[in-house]
Enzyme design. Structure first.
Site, PDB file in Angstrom:
ATOM      1  N   CYS A 248       0.863  -1.185   0.000  1.00 58.20           N
ATOM      2  CA  CYS A 248       0.000   0.000   0.000  1.00 58.20           C
ATOM      3  C   CYS A 248       0.899   1.233   0.000  1.00 58.20           C
ATOM      4  CB  CYS A 248      -0.972  -0.017   1.174  1.00 58.20           C
ATOM      5  SG  CYS A 248      -0.180  -0.116   2.774  1.00 58.20           S
ATOM      6  N   ARG A 253      -2.167  -0.731   5.457  1.00 59.76           N
ATOM      7  CA  ARG A 253      -3.400  -1.253   4.860  1.00 59.76           C
ATOM      8  C   ARG A 253      -3.173  -2.632   4.259  1.00 59.76           C
ATOM      9  NH1 ARG A 253      -4.768   3.929   1.225  1.00 59.76           N
ATOM     10  NH2 ARG A 253      -2.517   4.164   1.424  1.00 59.76           N
TER      11      ARG A 253
END
Lengths: 302, 149
Positions: A248, A253
């Site tokens: 990410c 994430r």
């Protein structure tokens, strides 16, 4: 002794159901010997506004990251952190946090780098706990320091470095879990407003775009296995069992997606490229694809 | 000096954060987050008049009003951020207490490195501090736009 796995029918569908517990399970078991509940949030102050009774706080920035090198803490510092938080190597650790467990999954992934044997997520995280009207407290949790062994981090199985990604281009599928705008490279640059600090926008060629939150249901719990398979197998084209690398912007994430692929869908070799876009988008002479197409792997990447 | 070139009401806050021992700094930020004033109903009912600060990791909206024209016109600031974003609320609350009511000229003159002066970067991470820089940037931007308009 690690706590027994929760026998919840909703979890039985997943590859590793023992990696999840429900809010109800936490309400019943928090505070029992051998179980430590950990809150890990994006917002550094959220724990202080009220937390699950008995939970301790682990902050991704101040606790898990090295302060000088862009890396995670080493075995000594991790052991010291665990001791401070009252966690023993044999304890069951249950992590929960804000934003559909985004940061909680990150903390869990870092615990996994040190091979902590039993670390689980509370499905639905902080928001579900609150939505169910469960108790929060601002009472500080009393902790007895433990004697956690110094265990060296083992990165290779679940962490990819930039070189690994370059080597994997064209052979190992990549999943880009950022927003569609970050993926295409379209940015809303406004002069004088600080951006995320990358010089190039776009994605790593061949990477499929699957924003991490697609794996989460409305209430912050994970989607069903069938729904997840529809996304990652049918839509993206992953084959069960094959190697995957997720990334990410800084690796937080993509920890969520790492959890989904590894523990819910049972992929055995998923690595999180935590250097992610803040490294790739600033690196000299690495290939970048822009727009909605995945892009081709260059013939020679070095 | 970290309070150099700062208006008095802002300098006071910087000093306050520096005088608090490290472990209590977060607690102080939490207190600020609790004291962020509610939006007046005229703005609360018209969310379209607020600008979203997208650089913040949590939703934050702000509105700037000038009471009059010229460099001495007092600046009124309004912020809205959810309770689940206490850090963002804390930053907004610091800016509110430090800047609200100051003449436009003085707000524009606040150094852009203001967020670094609170000694919070180590505790809350540079990434999170960017939210505060973005708020300050947008406040100044709106003041300039109003003055030009």
């Amino acid at each position: 002794m690690a706590a027994e796995a929760e026998h919840d029918e909703a979890f039985a569908q997943y590859a590793h159901p023992e990696r999840l517990v429900s809010t109800q399970w936490v309400a019943e078991h928090a505070g029992e010997p051998g179980i430590v509940v950990v809150e890990s949030d994006e917002d550094v102050l959220l724990y202080e506004t009220g937390h699950v009774p008995g939970a301790v706080k682990v902050d991704w920035h101040t606790d898990l990251n090295d302060t000088a090198t862009r890396d995670y803490v080493d075995g000594e510092r991790f052991a010291a952190l665990m001791s401070r938080k009252g966690i023993r190597r044999e304890d069951t650790v249950v992590v929960y946090g804000d934003k559909s467990n985004w940061w909680a999954a990150y903390a869990l992934w870092v615990f996994s780098l040190f091979g902590h044997p039993d670390v689980r997520l509370m499905d639905g995280g902080r928001d579900k706990w609150i939505a169910e009207g469960r108790e929060l407290t601002t009472e500080p949790t009393e902790v007895t320091a433990t004697d956690y062994p110094v265990v060296q981090r083992v990165d290779a199985p679940i962490r990819a470095y930039r070189e690994d990604v370059l080597d994997a281009l064209g052979t190992t599928p990549l999943i880009d879990v950022r927003s569609p705008q970050e993926y295409t490279g379209e940015r809303t640059h406004m002069p004088e407003y600080p951006q995320e600090g990358t010089l190039r926008g776009g994605h790593i060629p061949t990477a499929a775009s699957v924003p991490w939150a697609r794996a989460a249901a409305e209430d912050g719990t994970f989607k069903s296995r069938a729904e997840l398979e529809a996304i990652y197998l049918d839509e993206v084209g992953l084959t069960p069992g094959e190697d995957v690398i997720a990334y990410c912007r800084i690796g937080e994430r993509s920890s969520h997606t790492w959890f989904v692929l590894t523990h819910l869908l049972g992929f055995e070799n998923v690595r999180n490229y935590d250097g992610s876009w803040t490294e790739w988008g600033n690196a000299v002479r690495v290939p970048v694809a822009q727009g909605e197409e995945r892009g081709e792997a260059p013939e020679a990447t070095r | 000096m970290s309070t150099q070139h700062l208006p008095a009401q802002l300098a006071e806050l910087v000093t306050e954060f520096h005088e608090v021992p490290e472990p209590d700094k977060l607690q102080l930020l939490l207190e600020f987050s609790r004291s962020l004033p509610e939006l007046p109903s005229r703005l609360g009912e018209h969310p379209e008049e607020l600008e979203q600060v997208t650089e913040c990791q949590s939703p934050l909206f702000l509105a700037v009003e000038l009471a009059g024209t010229g460099p001495d016109a007092p600046v009124n600031l309004f912020f809205s951020a959810p309770a689940e974003a206490p850090t963002t609320r804390g930053f907004a609350s610091i800016l509110h207490e430090g800047l609200n009511g100051l003449p436009a000229e003085q707000v524009l003159d606040v150094p852009d490195d203001l967020p670094e002066r609170f000694g919070l970067t180590k505790l809350v991470s540079p990434l999170r501090m960017r939210g505060m820089s973005a708020m300050l940037g947008r406040i100044k931007h709106q003041i300039r736009a109003m003055q030009a308009g």
